[in-house]
Design an enzyme around this catalytic site. Structure first.
Site, PDB file in Angstrom:
ATOM      1  N   HIS A   1      12.700   8.754 -55.040  1.00  0.00           N
ATOM      2  CA  HIS A   1      12.299   7.414 -55.592  1.00  0.00           C
ATOM      3  C   HIS A   1      13.013   7.076 -56.760  1.00  0.00           C
ATOM      4  CE1 HIS A   1       8.165   7.040 -53.575  1.00  0.00           C
ATOM      5  NE2 HIS A   1       9.072   6.320 -52.817  1.00  0.00           N
TER       6      HIS A   1
ATOM      7  N   ARG B   1     -10.620 -12.340 -47.057  1.00  0.00           N
ATOM      8  CA  ARG B   1     -10.957 -11.080 -47.577  1.00  0.00           C
ATOM      9  C   ARG B   1     -11.040  -9.927 -46.740  1.00  0.00           C
ATOM     10  NH1 ARG B   1     -15.076 -14.487 -49.355  1.00  0.00           N
ATOM     11  NH2 ARG B   1     -14.624 -15.215 -51.584  1.00  0.00           N
TER      12      ARG B   1
ATOM     13  N   LYS C   1      -1.545   2.677 -46.260  1.00  0.00           N
ATOM     14  CA  LYS C   1      -1.045   2.309 -47.498  1.00  0.00           C
ATOM     15  C   LYS C   1      -0.176   0.818 -47.200  1.00  0.00           C
ATOM     16  CE  LYS C   1      -0.459   6.406 -50.058  1.00  0.00           C
ATOM     17  NZ  LYS C   1       0.543   7.201 -50.774  1.00  0.00           N
TER      18      LYS C   1
ATOM     19  N   GLU D   1      -5.552   9.544 -51.659  1.00  0.00           N
ATOM     20  CA  GLU D   1      -4.835  10.285 -52.530  1.00  0.00           C
ATOM     21  C   GLU D   1      -5.212  10.844 -53.734  1.00  0.00           C
ATOM     22  OE1 GLU D   1      -0.658   9.080 -51.856  1.00  0.00           O
ATOM     23  OE2 GLU D   1      -0.093   9.975 -53.820  1.00  0.00           O
TER      24      GLU D   1
ATOM     25  N   HIS E   1      16.104   4.923 -47.901  1.00  0.00           N
ATOM     26  CA  HIS E   1      15.036   5.746 -48.215  1.00  0.00           C
ATOM     27  C   HIS E   1      14.894   7.071 -47.834  1.00  0.00           C
ATOM     28  CE1 HIS E   1      10.935   6.676 -49.437  1.00  0.00           C
ATOM     29  NE2 HIS E   1      10.537   7.111 -48.213  1.00  0.00           N
TER      30      HIS E   1
ATOM     31  N   HIS F   1       9.887  13.124 -52.778  1.00  0.00           N
ATOM     32  CA  HIS F   1       9.771  11.670 -53.062  1.00  0.00           C
ATOM     33  C   HIS F   1       9.761  11.188 -54.735  1.00  0.00           C
ATOM     34  CE1 HIS F   1       8.927  11.202 -48.923  1.00  0.00           C
ATOM     35  NE2 HIS F   1       8.807   9.655 -49.040  1.00  0.00           N
TER      36      HIS F   1
ATOM     37  N   ARG G   1      -3.207  14.624 -50.288  1.00  0.00           N
ATOM     38  CA  ARG G   1      -2.279  13.531 -49.722  1.00  0.00           C
ATOM     39  C   ARG G   1      -1.016  13.443 -50.476  1.00  0.00           C
ATOM     40  NH1 ARG G   1      -3.372   7.551 -47.050  1.00  0.00           N
ATOM     41  NH2 ARG G   1      -1.350   7.045 -46.677  1.00  0.00           N
TER      42      ARG G   1
ATOM     43  N   GLU H   1      12.112  12.263 -42.845  1.00  0.00           N
ATOM     44  CA  GLU H   1      10.518  12.361 -43.000  1.00  0.00           C
ATOM     45  C   GLU H   1       9.977  13.409 -42.254  1.00  0.00           C
ATOM     46  OE1 GLU H   1       8.853  10.775 -45.601  1.00  0.00           O
ATOM     47  OE2 GLU H   1       9.830   8.882 -46.012  1.00  0.00           O
TER      48      GLU H   1
ATOM     49  N   LYS I   1       0.261  14.132 -40.624  1.00  0.00           N
ATOM     50  CA  LYS I   1       0.110  12.947 -41.722  1.00  0.00           C
ATOM     51  C   LYS I   1      -1.592  12.744 -41.160  1.00  0.00           C
ATOM     52  CE  LYS I   1       0.889   9.069 -43.962  1.00  0.00           C
ATOM     53  NZ  LYS I   1       1.984   7.805 -44.192  1.00  0.00           N
TER      54      LYS I   1
ATOM     55  N   ASN J   1       4.204  13.210 -50.514  1.00  0.00           N
ATOM     56  CA  ASN J   1       5.301  12.939 -51.421  1.00  0.00           C
ATOM     57  C   ASN J   1       6.432  14.089 -51.732  1.00  0.00           C
ATOM     58  OD1 ASN J   1       4.069  10.360 -51.777  1.00  0.00           O
ATOM     59  ND2 ASN J   1       2.646  11.315 -53.523  1.00  0.00           N
TER      60      ASN J   1
HETATM   61  N1  LIG Z   1       3.165   2.249 -46.107  1.00  0.00           N
HETATM   62  C1  LIG Z   1       3.639   3.587 -45.993  1.00  0.00           C
HETATM   63  O1  LIG Z   1       2.913   4.473 -46.451  1.00  0.00           O
HETATM   64  C2  LIG Z   1       5.122   3.377 -46.462  1.00  0.00           C
HETATM   65  C3  LIG Z   1       5.582   5.035 -46.178  1.00  0.00           C
HETATM   66  C4  LIG Z   1       6.925   5.001 -46.234  1.00  0.00           C
HETATM   67  C5  LIG Z   1       7.978   3.973 -46.387  1.00  0.00           C
HETATM   68  N2  LIG Z   1       7.020   2.769 -46.389  1.00  0.00           N
HETATM   69  C6  LIG Z   1       8.015   1.356 -46.717  1.00  0.00           C
HETATM   70  O2  LIG Z   1       8.735   1.335 -45.448  1.00  0.00           O
HETATM   71  C7  LIG Z   1       9.911   0.360 -45.752  1.00  0.00           C
HETATM   72  C8  LIG Z   1      11.146   1.041 -44.927  1.00  0.00           C
HETATM   73  O3  LIG Z   1      11.039   0.960 -43.597  1.00  0.00           O
HETATM   74  P1  LIG Z   1      12.120   1.058 -42.435  1.00  0.00           P
HETATM   75  O4  LIG Z   1      13.036   2.232 -42.864  1.00  0.00           O
HETATM   76  O5  LIG Z   1      11.376   1.130 -41.302  1.00  0.00           O
HETATM   77  O6  LIG Z   1      12.790  -0.181 -42.899  1.00  0.00           O
HETATM   78  P2  LIG Z   1      12.953  -1.684 -42.322  1.00  0.00           P
HETATM   79  O7  LIG Z   1      11.390  -2.229 -42.072  1.00  0.00           O
HETATM   80  O8  LIG Z   1      13.695  -2.490 -43.369  1.00  0.00           O
HETATM   81  O9  LIG Z   1      13.788  -1.746 -41.161  1.00  0.00           O
HETATM   82  C9  LIG Z   1      15.230  -1.140 -41.053  1.00  0.00           C
HETATM   83  C10 LIG Z   1      16.183  -2.091 -40.423  1.00  0.00           C
HETATM   84  O10 LIG Z   1      15.957  -1.859 -39.105  1.00  0.00           O
HETATM   85  C11 LIG Z   1      15.779  -2.977 -38.177  1.00  0.00           C
HETATM   86  N3  LIG Z   1      14.919  -2.788 -37.053  1.00  0.00           N
HETATM   87  C12 LIG Z   1      13.656  -2.117 -36.901  1.00  0.00           C
HETATM   88  N4  LIG Z   1      13.178  -1.700 -35.894  1.00  0.00           N
HETATM   89  C13 LIG Z   1      14.408  -1.776 -35.010  1.00  0.00           C
HETATM   90  C14 LIG Z   1      14.935  -1.264 -33.543  1.00  0.00           C
HETATM   91  N5  LIG Z   1      13.974  -0.718 -32.944  1.00  0.00           N
HETATM   92  N6  LIG Z   1      16.140  -1.382 -33.332  1.00  0.00           N
HETATM   93  C15 LIG Z   1      17.037  -2.105 -33.914  1.00  0.00           C
HETATM   94  N7  LIG Z   1      16.849  -2.451 -35.397  1.00  0.00           N
HETATM   95  C16 LIG Z   1      15.504  -2.289 -35.712  1.00  0.00           C
HETATM   96  C17 LIG Z   1      14.950  -3.990 -39.126  1.00  0.00           C
HETATM   97  O11 LIG Z   1      15.301  -5.087 -38.926  1.00  0.00           O
HETATM   98  C18 LIG Z   1      15.830  -3.635 -40.625  1.00  0.00           C
HETATM   99  O12 LIG Z   1      16.893  -4.304 -40.647  1.00  0.00           O
HETATM  100  C19 LIG Z   1      10.094   0.686 -47.636  1.00  0.00           C
HETATM  101  O13 LIG Z   1       9.747  -0.708 -47.693  1.00  0.00           O
HETATM  102  C20 LIG Z   1       9.097   1.612 -47.818  1.00  0.00           C
HETATM  103  O14 LIG Z   1       8.612   1.388 -49.167  1.00  0.00           O
HETATM  104  C21 LIG Z   1       5.947   2.359 -46.422  1.00  0.00           C
HETATM  105 ZN   LIG Z   2       9.023   8.275 -47.547  1.00  0.00          ZN
END
Ligand SMILES: NC(=O)c1ccc[n+]([C@@H]2O[C@H](COP(=O)([O-])OP(=O)(O)OC[C@H]3O[C@@H](n4cnc5c(N)ncnc54)[C@H](O)[C@@H]3O)[C@@H](O)[C@H]2O)c1
Ligand SMILES: [Zn+2]
Length: 364
Positions: A252, A121, A143, A237, A266, A248, A241, A185, A227, A245
């Site tokens: 999206h 929990r 999030k 949000e 993304h 986005h 907040r 971003e 942020k 977006n």
């Molecule tokens: N929670 C939130 O507020 C929020 C906001 C924006 C995006 N997201 C989510 O984040 C995700 C995308 O995140 P991302 O772009 O970090 O992608 P990811 O986590 O898939 O990482 C991208 C790639 O880079 C590699 N990698 C990571 N760090 C590395 C490093 N330092 N050196 C070499 N390779 C590395 C990973 O293994 C992966 O293959 C999506 O699922 C999206 O929905 C969440």
């Molecule tokens: Zn984003």
């Protein structure tokens, strides 16, 4: 350079520590949050690069870390992925004094954060974001989510971390395309709410991306501050907040229309979405055309896309994009919500944009 950005949320408050080289010193920061064994969640790529270094600093603080290494990629952010992760966390013997540590990009941060929220929990967790996107965006604000066949990020919880440790040196190993994707971003923050920051990016964004000097660390800190201020005022949000977006709604929909594939990352979708949000604002007579052109010039200068035509493969049709936009979780009562821009640095929410105008824009 070492900076702390505070997220002020009463008993859920926490600090984001930002500094080059911070991973090697992460043990000390984390030791203040832990009593039990620490499930350390990461992906295979990141494990190969940084797991040893993190294990060393944790051992130095007598922290009993248990690595859980997941496959890289979005598929890990799913019910099957979550189920496997929750099982692995339980098998470490973690108790409510334990914290989950998430070492990786947004995928790892999102699924580990959600698992932490669910196990017993609610356990605490620490984010150590390793991509630019995660450092400026996903690790901050609480999030957490997984994807389902119905869409991305549709199942999740708000669960704030206890600590965020950002080592900007980790970006040196990030593939260029991922780095640029995260940079979209950063540009978003400027266009959304800080014209001076955007000016600075125009002047030194290319240099920061090249890894010269401490430009990237400065941009990360500034993005986190923007942020943080918004999350502090509107954690869940209900209002402001949503401005985060910007880009986005279109972004999206473009990701969905390209099947969330390698065709469009993304941040690339966000870059095109930013340009479209500005173009829509211009079309509605709300924003000077020069501001759209400036943003487009900067996106192109760093190597980000600014139009739908730059997506490889078959061009998604206007109907398809609109259908996906109507599906967005930000939709209320079937109306599409847009974040528009009055000028660079001043975004606002609009609920009453005519679908026809959007269709025209997407067809042009
Ligand atoms: N929670 C939130 O507020 C929020 C906001 C924006 C995006 N997201 C989510 O984040 C995700 C995308 O995140 P991302 O772009 O970090 O992608 P990811 O986590 O898939 O990482 C991208 C790639 O880079 C590699 N990698 C990571 N760090 C590395 C490093 N330092 N050196 C070499 N390779 C590395 C990973 O293994 C992966 O293959 C999506 O699922 C999206 O929905 C969440
Ligand atoms: Zn984003």
């Amino acid at each position: 350079m070492s900076e702390i950005v505070r997220i002020d949320l009463a008993e859920r408050s926490y600090d984001i520590h930002v500094a080059p080289g911070l991973l090697a010193r992460a043990g000390k920061l984390i030791s203040q949050e832990v009593t039990g064994p620490v499930p350390l969640v990461t992906d295979e790529n990141v494990a190969g690069l940084y797991l040893d270094q993190l294990m060393t600093t944790l051992k130095g603080e007598r922290i009993d870390a248990r690595p859980i290494v997941l496959p890289p990629g979005e598929a890990t952010k799913s019910f099957p992925g979550l189920e496997r992760l929750v099982g692995a966390i339980l098998r470490t013997g973690a108790d409510r004094g334990s914290v989950v540590v998430a070492l990786g990009g947004g995928v790892i941060g999102d699924v580990a954060g959600l698992a932490a929220a669910l196990v017993k929990r609610g356990m605490g967790y620490v984010q150590i974001p390793t991509t630019l996107l995660a450092q400026v965006d996903s690790s901050v604000g609480g999030k957490t989510a997984i994807n389902t066949t119905e869409g991305k990020n549709l199942v999740g919880l708000f669960h704030q971390p206890k600590l965020v440790v950002v080592d900007t040196d980790l970006l040196r190993t990030l593939p260029r395309r991922d780095l640029l994707s995260g940079y979209a971003e950063v540009v978003k923050y400027g266009v959304m709410g800080d014209a001076t920051f955007f000016d600075g990016l125009e002047q030194s964004g290319i240099k920061a991306l090249s890894g010269e000097g401490n430009g990237m660390a400065t941009a990360v800190v500034h993005s986190c501050r923007i942020k943080a201020a918004i999350v502090t005022r509107d954690e869940r949000e209900f209002g402001e907040r949503a401005l985060l977006n910007l880009g986005h709604t279109f972004g999206h929909a473009l990701e969905a229309a390209t099947g969330f594939s390698d065709r469009l990352l993304h941040g690339e979708a966000v870059a095109i979405g930013l340009a479209l949000a500005l173009a829509l604002s211009v079309k509605l007579g709300l924003c000077p055309r020069e501001d759209l052109l400036r943003v487009l010039r900067h996106l192109r200068a760093v190597g980000l896309p600014g139009s739908i035509d730059e997506i490889s493969g078959k061009r998604p049709s206007a109907d398809e994009i609109i259908r996906h936009m109507k599906h967005d979780k930000k939709t209320r009562g079937g109306r599409m919500t847009f974040i528009l821009v009055r000028r660079i640095g001043e975004a606002f929410q609009a609920y009453d944009v005519e679908e026809n105008l959007v269709r025209e824009l997407l067809t042009d």
